[in-house]
Design an enzyme around this catalytic site. Structure first.
Site, mmCIF file in Angstrom:
data_model
loop_
_atom_site.group_PDB
_atom_site.id
_atom_site.type_symbol
_atom_site.label_atom_id
_atom_site.label_comp_id
_atom_site.label_asym_id
_atom_site.label_seq_id
_atom_site.Cartn_x
_atom_site.Cartn_y
_atom_site.Cartn_z
ATOM 1 N N GLY A 525 1.041 -1.389 0.125
ATOM 2 C CA GLY A 525 -0.129 0.548 -0.041
ATOM 3 C C GLY A 525 0.959 1.012 -0.070
ATOM 4 N N THR A 526 -0.361 1.974 -0.276
ATOM 5 C CA THR A 526 0.632 3.475 -0.300
ATOM 6 C C THR A 526 0.095 4.847 0.404
ATOM 7 O OG1 THR A 526 -0.529 4.390 -2.388
ATOM 8 C CG2 THR A 526 1.968 3.101 -2.264
ATOM 9 N N GLY A 527 0.866 5.682 1.011
ATOM 10 C CA GLY A 527 0.249 6.669 2.014
ATOM 11 C C GLY A 527 0.108 7.956 1.654
ATOM 12 N N CYS A 528 0.251 9.151 2.230
ATOM 13 C CA CYS A 528 0.490 10.335 2.049
ATOM 14 C C CYS A 528 1.984 10.308 2.204
ATOM 15 C CB CYS A 528 0.172 11.100 2.819
ATOM 16 S SG CYS A 528 -0.379 11.233 4.585
ATOM 17 N N GLU A 529 2.503 12.047 1.686
ATOM 18 C CA GLU A 529 4.071 12.384 1.658
ATOM 19 C C GLU A 529 4.841 11.113 1.324
ATOM 20 O OE1 GLU A 529 4.393 14.982 2.246
ATOM 21 O OE2 GLU A 529 2.555 15.657 3.155
ATOM 22 N N LYS A 546 7.227 -0.519 6.655
ATOM 23 C CA LYS A 546 6.567 0.762 6.472
ATOM 24 C C LYS A 546 7.790 2.003 6.214
ATOM 25 C CE LYS A 546 3.363 4.150 7.841
ATOM 26 N NZ LYS A 546 1.809 4.822 8.847
ATOM 27 N N ASP A 636 -7.258 10.243 11.956
ATOM 28 C CA ASP A 636 -6.952 9.870 10.349
ATOM 29 C C ASP A 636 -7.768 8.417 10.378
ATOM 30 O OD1 ASP A 636 -6.063 10.024 8.158
ATOM 31 O OD2 ASP A 636 -4.511 9.430 8.337
#
Length: 967
Positions: A525-529, A546, A636
């Protein structure tokens, strides 16, 4: 012994020849008068870093002698503008342009632009530049700046010693770029460079230097023996190396490498077979190295405190580089590939490197138009065909008459031209020309000594090298390789923290630290920043790795600290460790099978998940309640951050809360988090509570709001209560939502009440996490039946006008759908007539009937038992399906009894705290009414008749009064 004797002989003759050379006339410079006790400047090298510091290092040991702080070498913007982003190279001032998320190299650098300015490019960009020169004198022993000379003024800090002062020249280039059509697009940069003599050839300097592209690591090796002489960490990227001599600075060559590549070099520096081929030292021709076969040119894009920059660096095949997206198919057919055998490919072609082409895993800077810039290693970009046309022409000389025709040369195009070849002036030739006699004497002596000593000490020398060789941290790329061939002595040297242990890394994987490794190609998966989650292992255990960009190291450390405190709870994701390298921080977390978002959106995931949907919701709430009890606000909450773990040995799965990057701790003595610069707006659009946008402080209710949105999203298979994504956040601020799709559920009334209470616009009116867990929506069938029985027992003997009975009987006709006798089957209706009278419009009587039939279930007729079904599920469903509002109505009514011991397990503490003043006031009013009624009854009661006793007269006194003259 013979080898030792010859070694001492070699040293003696070498010292003797050196004395002869030094005593030879002409060896010393005419102006040199520094004593033997003073340190010679030729043994000092100056290292310039991007932050403007000049550090004097001993060339033999790498020890820092002094530091001089100057202006940063490079100042450039940190923002990315659509179609107008330039990345300067702090080494030489060359420029790279970012267009359509792809990097291209410009054919000119900052000094060339300044010399040609003002000028205009063929792409409509206007260039303007300025140049400022300055000389400053320093004391080579202390680094103290004693004098500054420039065209503006001359400052002398202290009396200059002309014999020791060395003058350094520095030039400051300033360049500005303007878009001809859009004045809002501007770009400014400042580049500082020192004037230095160029060493004529690389092989004249006895050392070989390597510097990191992103940090200030320097490795220095002996060019002949390949021995690592020293290492130093200057904390900032190195931009230049100089040899400090009496006549100024002499520029030294050095190689720029990626941080990970330097670590790989450190692992192999003592391997005899690989060392000469890796770095080209101790080779027959040092100029011709195998760097091109072992390393690959790449462009490192980084960010410092002074702006964005780009440096060309060498990387190995394990380093991941970014490649620009292919915008379309090729217009021309390329040449046919050369047919090579597998053996020829391995011999002549470099190994393939992983290249990310489609998915940018770390968009660090992004514009509103979608253009992004990735920090890290990129494929070396191609050069653009941009050109600039100078607007200045030579001024005519004095011999030209006024009014005569001036012949102006055509404008020169500054663009991609063939680089000029400069004739190299050998440093050896300089020594030969300036000091011929000592040069020849030294050369002959050295040659003779080498011939006499090497052939006698060869075997002992080889043995000494083999015994002194140390192997660093070993990485086994091929697990099938024999252990004996891989075993070697391990070393504690190396400033990169290699542990004394051996781990096996599968092909294509990368290691971080001694226990953690991950697969760059297996992205979970990918996230912000720029956050990316990979599949990996920690000490043999499968984990999720991560990766967080080092610029957000503060958030990574905060996440790790909060996880350490809270991951003991079964519904909070487990944390194992944190490692780091030059660019990223890596967190090893519990590996999960899917997120709640995957569970809702993908049917194949639902088939592999064994946990019930309502249990997922309850466990996620339980994890959130644990965070709130630990004074942590998640900030979040969204379906992507609720994960489902892998099945345990017993086949059990769990729902866990993840992604603590935006978590904040509520400070002791406070109940909220202030929305300052440090906190900011946290969360994801569409899941953010309204008070986050409009209030100065937030607290635990922001998580409850997001959790309510998640509940509706899960129960309705992907629908959001606040509508489509385009208007979702605006609807949240306005409090406009709909829960109409809950009508399809069996427990629609409970779900509607629960989610409505969680989405309340007023944060203080929302349920707490504990209240959500105690809501009847999450009760099992056994608990619901037990609750109905406890309520029936509680109100059985109550008066009709008691507070709890009045609450239960309020809106009774709506709850029982007009009359509950009309909704039950004939068999049950007939059975109820046998024993006692029930009121069809009374909720209390309906509860009494349910309680009695449950307690006497085995005594019921067979047809009645078949109609009611088995206890508890079918029995409960028989009544709740006919009266869907019954449970919620009774639950709200008996909040009045939440403080009683029987009902404590059905209500949370905040419900009891809310109801306590209401109950107290109700009891006070009832007590007062009873007292008033008692007084009124007593006042109206008939009074008893008063019984009076007759008076008794004294006859003697009467007689005396009647005969006063008796005497």
């Amino acid at each position: 012994m013979r080898a030792t004797f010859h070694l001492f002989t070699f040293i003696f003759l070498l010292l003797f020849s050196s004395v002869i050379c030094i005593s030879t006339p002409g060896f010393r410079n005419d102006h040199e008068s520094i004593g033997d006790d003073e340190e010679k400047t030729s043994s000092t090298i100056l290292v310039s870093t991007i932050d403007g510091r000049l550090r004097a290092l001993d060339s033999e040991t790498g020890e820092i002698k002094w530091t001089l702080q100057e202006e940063p070498v490079l100042r450039s913007p940190s923002a990315v503008k659509q179609g107008f982003t330039f990345l300067p190279n702090p080494l030489d001032g060359s420029l790279y342009v970012l267009k359509n998320s792809s990097l291209k190299k410009l054919p000119f650098n900052i000094p060339q632009l300044v010399h040609a300015s003002p000028c205009k490019g063929n792409d409509g960009i206007l260039y303007a530049g300025s140049k400022k020169d300055v000389w400053f004198g320093i004391d080579p022993k202390t680094g103290l700046k004693v004098e500054t000379l420039s065209s503006a003024s001359a400052d002398r800090i202290c009396p200059a010693n002309q014999k020791q002062t060395i003058f350094l020249g520095r030039t400051e280039y300033r360049v500005s770029m303007f878009d001809e059509k859009n004045r809002g697009k501007t770009w400014n940069a400042t580049f500082n460079d020192y004037s230095a003599h160029l060493l004529p050839e690389v092989n004249t300097w006895p050392f070989k230097h390597y510097a990191s592209s992103s940090h200030g690591y320097i490795l220095t090796f002996d060019r002949e023996t390949g021995e690592m002489r020293w290492e130093q960490d200057l904390k900032q990227p190195v931009v230049a190396l100089y040899l400090l001599r009496d006549d100024g600075l002499h520029k030294l060559p050095f190689e720029v490498m990626g941080k990970e590549t330097m670590e790989n070099v450190a692992k192999n520096i003592f391997t005899v077979d690989q060392w000469p081929t890796v770095l080209g030292v101790n080779a027959a021709d040092p100029q011709t190295t195998s760097l091109t076969n072992q390393f690959f040119p790449a462009l490192f894009v980084g960010e410092s405190s002074f702006g964005l920059y780009a440096i060309e660096a060498l990387v190995d095949h394990q380093t991941i580089t970014y490649s620009p997206k292919l915008l379309g198919p090729p217009l021309l057919e390329g040449p046919a590939p050369i047919a090579l055998t597998e053996m020829e490919k391995e011999e002549y072609l470099p190994p393939r490197r992983p290249i990310i082409r489609n998915i940018p895993p770390s968009i660090t800077h992004k514009t509103s138009d979608g253009e992004y810039l990735l920090l890290g290693y990129h494929d070396r970009p191609m050069m653009t065909m941009a050109t600039i046309i100078p607007t200045r022409y030579p001024v005519p000389g004095p011999h030209k008459a006024i009014g005569s025709t001036i012949e102006r040369p055509p404008p020169q195009l500054l663009g991609p031209v063939e680089p000029q070849k400069h004739e190299d002036t050998s440093f050896i030739l300089l020594l030969l020309n300036n000091h011929p006699i000592p040069f020849y004497a030294t050369l002959v002596t050295m040659f003779a000594l080498l011939l006499t000593v090497i052939w006698q000490c060869g075997r002992q020398w080889d043995q000494q090298k083999s015994t002194s060789r140390m192997d660093s941290f070993e990485i086994v790329n091929n697990p099938g390789e024999s252990r004996s061939a891989q075993t070697s002595k391990q070393s504690n040297r190396g400033s990169f923290g290699w542990a004394n242990r051996k781990i096996e890394i599968p092909e294509g994987w990368m290691a971080v630290g001694s226990k953690l490794m991950y697969s760059p190609s297996d992205i979970l998966g990918t996230g912000c920043e720029g956050t990316v989650v990979y599949r990996g292992t920690f000490d043999g255990r499968e984990v999720a790795v991560k990766r967080v960009v080092s610029e957000f190291v503060k958030f990574a450390h905060r996440e790790a600290d909060l996880l350490r405190e809270s991951d003991t709870h079964p519904h909070v994701i487990r944390y194992f460790c944190m490692e780091s390298d030059s660019q990223f921080r890596y967190l090893a977390l519990e590996l999960c099978i899917a997120s709640l978002n995957d569970y809702v959106e993908q049917k194949e995931v639902q088939q592999n998940v064994t946990i019930a949907l309502r249990d997922i919701m309850k466990q996620a709430t339980d994890g959130l309640a644990h965070l709130h009890a630990s004074k942590i606000v998640h900030r979040d909450m969204k379906p992507q951050n609720v994960l489902i773990t892998m099945a345990s040995q017993r086949g059990e799965m769990r729902a866990v809360i993840s992604d603590f990057g935006l978590c904040k701790r509520v400070q002791p003595g406070k109940n909220s988090i202030s929305r300052g610069i440090a906190s900011g707006l946290a969360g994801t659009d569409g899941w953010i509570a309204p008070e986050v946008l409009i209030s100065a402080s937030t607290s635990y209710p922001v998580d409850i709001f997001s959790l309510g949105c998640i509940f509706y999203y899960v129960l309705t298979s992907g629908t959001h209560p606040f509508g489509k994504s385009l208007h979702r956040q605006a609807n949240i601020v306005n409090g406009e939502y709909t829960l109409n799709k809950l009508a399809d559920l069996d427990d629609w009334s409970l779900a509607d009440d629960l989610i409505s209470s969680m989405l309340n616009v007023e944060p203080l009116h929302r349920l707490t996490a504990d209240a959500v867990l105690n809501h009847p929506f999450f009760w099992t069938s056994e608990k619901r039946l037990a609750y109905f029985s406890d309520v029936s027992d509680r109100v059985e003997k109550e008066e009709d006008n008691s507070p709890v009975v009045r609450r239960i009987e309020t809106d009774a006709r709506i709850v029982v759908c007009g009359g509950w006798r009309e909704k039950i089957c004939d068999a049950l209706k007939e059975d109820l007539r046998k024993f006692r009278t029930y009121k069809s419009f009374s909720v209390r009587d309906l509860l009494r009937a349910m309680r009695n039939k449950k307690h006497h279930y085995r005594e019921l007729p067979e047809d009645v038992r078949q109609s009611l079904g088995d206890i508890p599920d079918q029995f409960l469903h028989y009544f709740t399906s006919r009266f869907p509002r019954l449970l919620l109505h009774v639950y709200k009514a008996t909040e009045y009894c939440s403080g009683e011991a029987v009902f404590k397990r059905y209500y949370s503490d905040d419900v009891r705290a809310r109801m306590y003043p209401i109950v107290e006031e109700e009891e006070r009013v009832r007590k007062k009414i009873k007292e008033e009624m008692a007084n009124e009854v007593w006042a109206r009661a008939p009074k008893p008749v008063e019984q009076r006793t007759p008076l008794k007269l004294d006859k003697r006194n009467i007689k005396k009064k009647s005969n006063p003259n008796t005497d």
